[in-house]
Enzyme design. Structure first.
Site, PDB file in Angstrom:
ATOM      1  N   ASN A 180       0.666  -0.884  -0.107  1.00 52.28           N
ATOM      2  CA  ASN A 180      -0.246   0.006  -0.225  1.00 52.28           C
ATOM      3  C   ASN A 180       0.966   1.122   0.059  1.00 52.28           C
ATOM      4  O   ASN A 180       1.035   2.210  -1.311  1.00 52.28           O
ATOM      5  CB  ASN A 180      -1.245   0.105   1.318  1.00 52.28           C
ATOM      6  CG  ASN A 180      -2.260   1.030   1.678  1.00 52.28           C
ATOM      7  OD1 ASN A 180      -2.049   2.146   0.156  1.00 52.28           O
ATOM      8  ND2 ASN A 180      -2.772   0.939   2.041  1.00 52.28           N
ATOM      9  N   ASP A 181       2.412   1.563   1.649  1.00 52.87           N
ATOM     10  CA  ASP A 181       2.200   2.994   0.303  1.00 52.87           C
ATOM     11  C   ASP A 181       3.420   2.583   0.048  1.00 52.87           C
ATOM     12  O   ASP A 181       3.623   4.170  -0.042  1.00 52.87           O
ATOM     13  CB  ASP A 181       3.497   2.844   2.792  1.00 52.87           C
ATOM     14  CG  ASP A 181       1.500   3.639   3.499  1.00 52.87           C
ATOM     15  OD1 ASP A 181       1.077   3.562   3.046  1.00 52.87           O
ATOM     16  OD2 ASP A 181       2.047   2.839   4.887  1.00 52.87           O
TER      17      ASP A 181
END
Lengths: 453, 99
Positions: free
Chosen positions: A380-381
């Site tokens: 995600n990040d």
């Protein structure tokens, strides 16, 4: 046996450690490197056992056999997904070992100021390594919550603990008669400091903590070496200390944060970032299959979610099917993906992905525009374009894998929740993004089933 | 003087460590870490001296406990590193049992 012989053999052991680490720089030679380094350890231990200082073998034998059995069983049994926890525990046992060696040195005849100072340092670093590693283990295994635990005045408390440690150590050095009540205070405070140092650090920052604790375990051995005047402890310990520091630095750079920022502050409060809005385009396994079938280049981008879903084997299976279908497949790995440095690489290697297909962020980014499909699996990040574009984002400035530049992006995701850092991800609303909702392992299995039918 | 010599050794080893590790590829970061961790178990040497040199019961017991923990670190560390490293295979040389 003379001290010269002992010293000579220690030099040989140090050479083996150095060569062992050197051979670690390529997967082709790394197994041999590890073996060399273990031979170095063996001869250092054997020559120490043979030295004339050692007159009683009973306790050594008992403890060593017990330790070897525990270590061997743990190393055999641990699943690859449990590796971060295992490394944390081994770190911790090395740390407590150095603490005990420093403590035991207080019972020798040498009570010079230099010895006392180095004993205090080895207790301090050993204790911090020990309890810090245990907290890291508890966070990694979710025994306690993996989030950051913070409270008001935390920094003040840490400074006070450190101050108390210094005061006790100074008292001991200037008045050795006080050693025995005070050393217990030093031990207790060191262990407490380790806990306090690691609890405010959140799960996504774990790669930094693990490599830092790794560095500490070496420095603790090094300090113990000073305390007992032993060169091999100093050399080997400082090699490890330096290695851990380099890794820590690489991890910090990969998150565009300074070490002090990671250690002393959790992420800035989320919510300030520009709100992302848009339409999410879900996709079914059938449609994903059709797109993948036509793709000639595919890159997989794994993250911690792949480890959680234990999806590494289906990822490899899909990769092989795509290759058989004529596509060029590679696996792009962000330096801080997962919970420790190189976490994803180990999982994919376990699933038999050849290491020449594992590529680094800097290698994929320049050519990502020519990739037909990028498949984001539980990351995600590390693929969040906000890090590149949104100056208000808490992760702004962090280097990311630019999957949004690929022609099509599949994001495998359980549901529409934001990532670990609580940051919204504009990638999900991208024009070329398709969301494949559900458990990563199951989603991939259904795509694989389409390929096979 | 002895302290100065030891400090020299420390300084040189730290630089050597930086040089050695800077070249390790990201792929091997985990095995590198656990392999380095096993090396930090060198404290077992100090533990052996504390436990076996007959410096009184405290030193013996603390030393024995240290031998235990350091041996867990050394044996476990090397074995788990070996296990991980033997999984890294090149494309042409991979022989698969499954699938």
């Amino acid at each position: 046996m003379s001290l010269e012989v002992l010293g000579g053999v220690y030099i040989l052991a140090a050479i083996l450690f150095v060569f062992g680490l050197k051979l670690m720089s390529s997967p082709a030679t790394a197994v041999r490197g590890n073996l060399l380094s273990s031979v170095g350890m063996l001869i250092a231990v054997v020559i120490t056992l043979l030295s004339k200082e050692i007159i009683d073998y009973r306790y050594i034998a008992g403890a060593a056999i017990l330790g070897a059995v525990v270590g061997a069983v743990a190393a055999r049994r641990v699943a690859m997904t449990g590796m971060p926890e295992m490394v944390a525990l081994f770190n911790g046992s090395g740390g407590i070992g150095s603490l005990l060696v420093g403590w035991a040195a207080l019972y020798s005849d040498d009570r010079s100021a230099f010895t006392l100072i180095t004993v205090m340092i080895s207790i301090l670093i050993g204790g911090v390594t020990f309890s810090g590693s245990l907290v890291a283990w508890a966070k990694l295994s979710e025994t306690i919550g993996s989030g950051a635990i913070t409270f008001g005045g935390q920094r003040l408390v840490n400074v006070l603990i450190l101050l108390a440690l210094v005061v006790c150590s100074v008292l001991i050095v200037f008045n050795p008669a006080l050693t025995f009540p005070l050393v217990f205070v030093v031990i207790a405070l060191s262990v407490l400091l380790g806990v306090m140092a690691v609890i405010p650090i959140g799960g996504a920052d774990m790669p930094v903590v693990i490599s830092l604790l790794n560095s500490y375990s070496g420095l603790a051995a090094c300090a113990a070496g000073f305390a007992i005047n032993n060169t091999i402890l100093i050399v080997a310990g400082s090699l490890v200390g330096a290695a851990g520091l380099i890794l820590t630095n690489i991890m910090c750079k990969a998150m565009n944060r300074s070490l002090s920022n990671v250690l002393f502050s959790g992420f800035a409060a989320p919510g300030k970032a520009t709100k992302v809005e848009g339409e999410v385009k879900p996709i079914t396994a059938d449609d994903a299959y059709l797109i993948l079938e036509a793709a000639s280049s595919v890159v997989m981008v794994p993250g911690y979610g792949m480890a959680v879903a234990q999806a590494q084997h289906v990822v490899r299976e899909l990769g092989e099917l795509l290759e058989a279908n004529g596509a060029d497949v590679s696996y792009a790995i962000h330096p801080v993906a997962g919970r420790m440095p190189g976490h994803m690489n180990v999982l994919l290697a376990e699933a038999n992905v050849p290491y020449d297909q594992l590529i680094e962020m800097d290698e994929i980014n320049p050519r990502i525009e020519n990739i037909d499909v990028a498949i984001v699996i539980g990351a995600n990040d590390v693929v969040n374009p906000a890090a590149r574009e949104d100056e208000n984002s808490p992760i702004y400035g962090m280097p990311i894998i630019n999957v949004d530049y690929a022609r099509t992006v599949f994001v495998l995701k359980r549901s529409m929740a934001s990532g670990f850092s609580g940051v919204d991800n504009p990638l999900f609303f991208g024009e070329n993004t398709r969301m494949l909702f559900g458990d990563a392992k199951q989603s991939l299995s259904s795509v694989i089933a389409e390929f096979k039918s | 003087m002895e302290a100065v010599l030891l400090a020299f050794i420390l300084m040189l080893s730290v630089f050597l460590g930086f040089e050695l590790i800077a070249k390790v590829p990201a792929t091997l970061h985990t095995p590198l870490m656990s392999g380095a961790n096993a090396i930090s178990g060198i404290t077992v040497v100090g533990a052996i001296i504390a436990a076996g040199a007959d410096l009184g019961p405290w030193s013996t017991w603390l030393g024995a406990l240290a031998v235990f923990f350091a041996t867990v670190n050394v044996v476990g560390g090397y074995m788990v590193t070996d296990r991980m490293l033997s999984m890294f295979k090149k494309k042409d040389s991979d022989t698969r049992g499954d699938s």
